[in-house]
Motif scaffolding. Structure first.
Motif, PDB file in Angstrom:
ATOM      1  N   GLY A  20      40.596   3.917  27.601  1.00  0.00           N
ATOM      2  CA  GLY A  20      39.604   4.911  27.196  1.00  0.00           C
ATOM      3  C   GLY A  20      39.183   4.747  25.746  1.00  0.00           C
ATOM      4  O   GLY A  20      38.001   4.879  25.409  1.00  0.00           O
ATOM      5  N   ILE A  21      40.167   4.437  24.869  1.00  0.00           N
ATOM      6  CA  ILE A  21      39.841   4.200  23.453  1.00  0.00           C
ATOM      7  C   ILE A  21      38.923   2.988  23.324  1.00  0.00           C
ATOM      8  O   ILE A  21      37.943   3.000  22.567  1.00  0.00           O
ATOM      9  N   ALA A  22      39.256   1.932  24.085  1.00  0.00           N
ATOM     10  CA  ALA A  22      38.430   0.714  24.034  1.00  0.00           C
ATOM     11  C   ALA A  22      37.009   0.994  24.520  1.00  0.00           C
ATOM     12  O   ALA A  22      36.030   0.482  23.951  1.00  0.00           O
ATOM     13  N   ILE A  23      36.880   1.808  25.565  1.00  0.00           N
ATOM     14  CA  ILE A  23      35.543   2.164  26.069  1.00  0.00           C
ATOM     15  C   ILE A  23      34.761   2.927  25.008  1.00  0.00           C
ATOM     16  O   ILE A  23      33.574   2.661  24.784  1.00  0.00           O
ATOM     17  N   ALA A  24      35.432   3.874  24.337  1.00  0.00           N
ATOM     18  CA  ALA A  24      34.752   4.650  23.284  1.00  0.00           C
ATOM     19  C   ALA A  24      34.306   3.753  22.136  1.00  0.00           C
ATOM     20  O   ALA A  24      33.187   3.883  21.624  1.00  0.00           O
ATOM     21  N   LEU A  25      35.171   2.816  21.722  1.00  0.00           N
ATOM     22  CA  LEU A  25      34.824   1.910  20.631  1.00  0.00           C
ATOM     23  C   LEU A  25      33.684   0.979  21.033  1.00  0.00           C
ATOM     24  O   LEU A  25      32.753   0.747  20.247  1.00  0.00           O
ATOM     25  N   ALA A  26      33.761   0.444  22.267  1.00  0.00           N
ATOM     26  CA  ALA A  26      32.703  -0.457  22.735  1.00  0.00           C
ATOM     27  C   ALA A  26      31.375   0.285  22.821  1.00  0.00           C
ATOM     28  O   ALA A  26      30.321  -0.244  22.437  1.00  0.00           O
ATOM     29  N   ARG A  27      31.412   1.516  23.331  1.00  0.00           N
ATOM     30  CA  ARG A  27      30.192   2.312  23.434  1.00  0.00           C
ATOM     31  C   ARG A  27      29.611   2.587  22.051  1.00  0.00           C
ATOM     32  O   ARG A  27      28.394   2.550  21.848  1.00  0.00           O
ATOM     33  N   HIS A  28      30.492   2.868  21.091  1.00  0.00           N
ATOM     34  CA  HIS A  28      30.031   3.133  19.726  1.00  0.00           C
ATOM     35  C   HIS A  28      29.377   1.896  19.124  1.00  0.00           C
ATOM     36  O   HIS A  28      28.324   2.000  18.477  1.00  0.00           O
ATOM     37  N   VAL A  29      29.996   0.731  19.331  1.00  0.00           N
ATOM     38  CA  VAL A  29      29.431  -0.515  18.799  1.00  0.00           C
ATOM     39  C   VAL A  29      28.060  -0.792  19.415  1.00  0.00           C
ATOM     40  O   VAL A  29      27.101  -1.131  18.708  1.00  0.00           O
ATOM     41  N   VAL A  30      27.966  -0.626  20.733  1.00  0.00           N
ATOM     42  CA  VAL A  30      26.680  -0.850  21.413  1.00  0.00           C
ATOM     43  C   VAL A  30      25.631   0.134  20.913  1.00  0.00           C
ATOM     44  O   VAL A  30      24.480  -0.223  20.652  1.00  0.00           O
ATOM     45  N   TRP A  31      26.039   1.400  20.771  1.00  0.00           N
ATOM     46  CA  TRP A  31      25.109   2.419  20.296  1.00  0.00           C
ATOM     47  C   TRP A  31      24.612   2.092  18.881  1.00  0.00           C
ATOM     48  O   TRP A  31      23.422   2.255  18.574  1.00  0.00           O
ATOM     49  N   MET A  32      25.507   1.633  18.017  1.00  0.00           N
ATOM     50  CA  MET A  32      25.116   1.268  16.650  1.00  0.00           C
ATOM     51  C   MET A  32      24.156   0.092  16.655  1.00  0.00           C
ATOM     52  O   MET A  32      23.180   0.062  15.902  1.00  0.00           O
ATOM     53  N   GLN A  33      24.421  -0.890  17.532  1.00  0.00           N
ATOM     54  CA  GLN A  33      23.526  -2.037  17.614  1.00  0.00           C
ATOM     55  C   GLN A  33      22.144  -1.633  18.108  1.00  0.00           C
ATOM     56  O   GLN A  33      21.120  -2.087  17.581  1.00  0.00           O
ATOM     57  N   VAL A  34      22.119  -0.770  19.138  1.00  0.00           N
ATOM     58  CA  VAL A  34      20.838  -0.286  19.658  1.00  0.00           C
ATOM     59  C   VAL A  34      20.100   0.519  18.591  1.00  0.00           C
ATOM     60  O   VAL A  34      18.882   0.381  18.409  1.00  0.00           O
ATOM     61  N   SER A  35      20.844   1.364  17.870  1.00  0.00           N
ATOM     62  CA  SER A  35      20.236   2.176  16.816  1.00  0.00           C
ATOM     63  C   SER A  35      19.664   1.305  15.708  1.00  0.00           C
ATOM     64  O   SER A  35      18.539   1.527  15.243  1.00  0.00           O
ATOM     65  N   ASP A  36      20.437   0.291  15.286  1.00  0.00           N
ATOM     66  CA  ASP A  36      19.948  -0.623  14.246  1.00  0.00           C
ATOM     67  C   ASP A  36      18.717  -1.385  14.727  1.00  0.00           C
ATOM     68  O   ASP A  36      17.769  -1.609  13.958  1.00  0.00           O
ATOM     69  N   ALA A  37      18.736  -1.784  16.010  1.00  0.00           N
ATOM     70  CA  ALA A  37      17.591  -2.515  16.559  1.00  0.00           C
ATOM     71  C   ALA A  37      16.351  -1.628  16.592  1.00  0.00           C
ATOM     72  O   ALA A  37      15.235  -2.087  16.286  1.00  0.00           O
ATOM     73  N   LYS A  38      16.522  -0.347  16.945  1.00  0.00           N
ATOM     74  CA  LYS A  38      15.389   0.575  16.969  1.00  0.00           C
ATOM     75  C   LYS A  38      14.830   0.789  15.573  1.00  0.00           C
ATOM     76  O   LYS A  38      13.614   0.798  15.372  1.00  0.00           O
ATOM     77  N   ILE A  39      15.732   0.948  14.603  1.00  0.00           N
ATOM     78  CA  ILE A  39      15.289   1.147  13.215  1.00  0.00           C
ATOM     79  C   ILE A  39      14.542  -0.085  12.712  1.00  0.00           C
ATOM     80  O   ILE A  39      13.485   0.019  12.080  1.00  0.00           O
ATOM     81  N   ALA A  40      15.102  -1.273  13.022  1.00  0.00           N
ATOM     82  CA  ALA A  40      14.445  -2.516  12.596  1.00  0.00           C
ATOM     83  C   ALA A  40      13.078  -2.663  13.262  1.00  0.00           C
ATOM     84  O   ALA A  40      12.109  -3.080  12.618  1.00  0.00           O
TER      85      ALA A  40
END
Length: 346
Positions: free
Chosen positions: A126-146
């Protein structure tokens, strides 16, 4: 019936709680159904409870992960985290002893050694899923901002090109109106067509290549009217029947505009310009040559102090095409030569 089903699915997808609930029910149902199919009907309930326990461990781990990632927003103390884990393990061991053996006191310790590693495993999952989701979300957010930054910068660059073009054109028309007033009405008509295109038909990132070519031809006709017999023009623009081929708007016009501006600044009786445009293997190949006099730009005051046209065009090329373009410009024997290759879009 289908409309009600689609509406229900849409509401489920829009609600996070319903999505998680649907996932849990599907998870438990799949594993329980597999046990029932195997003929072990007596352990079907135990299988369902085991699945629920695994899901609980996983969601607790996900809660740990989200809490640690958002420490400033949701502070969680270490004692509280340990307490939740102990309740999970001890409760699981007691439940397993009662369900499978019917005697909690006698079989509690035995099941504790089984539940502890299972709990640790799925909590970390569950911790790994939360961390992976956070990383993906940050990448998507950075991509949207860019992407938003890129689009806003492109809009700014394009909005600055039209005034730049209009400023240069009105300067030329002013000079013509002083000595050749009969040309002004035709020039105004052409100018209105050019401005209509640059204002209303260039809002998309990519437009049909045929539309851009029509705009370039209108601009060349505009320059023919301005320069009259002094202009020696060699024009070779291929016809492209494929109307799906697209190009970023207002890119090529800057090179053509500069070619006319600097070739007419020479003291020679004739100004010479050669333009070719063709498509080979999904690449748009554009070349333009024009006569010029080295040093004449500074003497005649034609050197653009802001460099807005060419500078912004090269910046747009980098933003839009990345490594899918090639640009080269060189001077040789009083001739300025530009070659540009662009990857065609569809």
């Amino acid at each position: 019936m289908m409309k009600h089903l689609e509406s229900f699915i849409g509401k489920v997808m829009a609600s996070r709680m319903l999505v998680h609930l649907s996932f849990c029910l599907a998870f438990v149902g799949v594993f329980s159904f597999a046990v029932i199919l195997s003929g072990n009907h007596d352990v079907a309930v135990a299988a369902m409870v085991s699945c629920l326990y695994i899901l609980t461990c996983t969601y607790v781990g996900r809660w740990y992960g989200k809490s640690w990632l958002n420490r400033s927003a949701v502070p969680v103390s270490v004692p509280k985290s340990v307490l939740v884990f102990l309740v999970l393990v001890l409760g699981g061991a007691a439940g397993a002893a009662y369900m499978f053996k019917g005697d909690v006191a006698k079989y509690f310790l035995q099941n504790l050694f089984i539940c502890f590693p299972i709990s640790v495993l799925f909590v970390f999952l569950g911790i790994a899923i939360a961390l992976a989701r956070h990383v993906v979300w940050m990448q998507v957010s950075d991509a949207k901002i860019a992407q938003e930054h890129k689009e806003s910068e492109l809009r700014l660059l394009l909005s600055q090109l039209s005034p730049h073009f209009l400023f240069n054109t009105l300067n030329n028309m002013y000079g013509i109106s002083l000595s050749q007033q009969q040309r002004v009405p035709k020039l105004l008509l052409k100018l209105s067509e050019l401005l209509r295109y640059s204002i209303y038909e260039t809002r998309e990132e990519f437009i049909p290549l045929q539309n851009e070519l029509l705009y370039l031809k209108n601009y060349i006709d505009f320059e023919k009217i301005q320069n009259g017999e002094r202009l020696v023009l060699d024009l070779a623009i291929d016809e492209f029947p494929d109307d799906r081929m697209r190009i970023a708007p207002m890119l090529l016009i800057v090179f053509i505009e500069n070619a006319f501006k600097y070739s007419k600044a020479t003291r020679k009786p004739k100004m010479w310009i050669a333009i070719t445009l063709q498509v080979k293997e999904d690449w748009i190949i554009f070349t333009i040559k024009n006569s010029f006099e080295p040093g004449r730009r500074e003497q005649s005051g034609l050197e653009d102090p802001s460099g807005i046209g060419l500078h912004h065009t090269l910046k747009r090329l980098n933003l839009i095409y990345g490594n899918e373009y090639f640009y080269n410009a060189q001077e040789e024997n009083d001739t300025y030569h530009v070659k540009l290759r662009l990857k065609a879009k569809y």
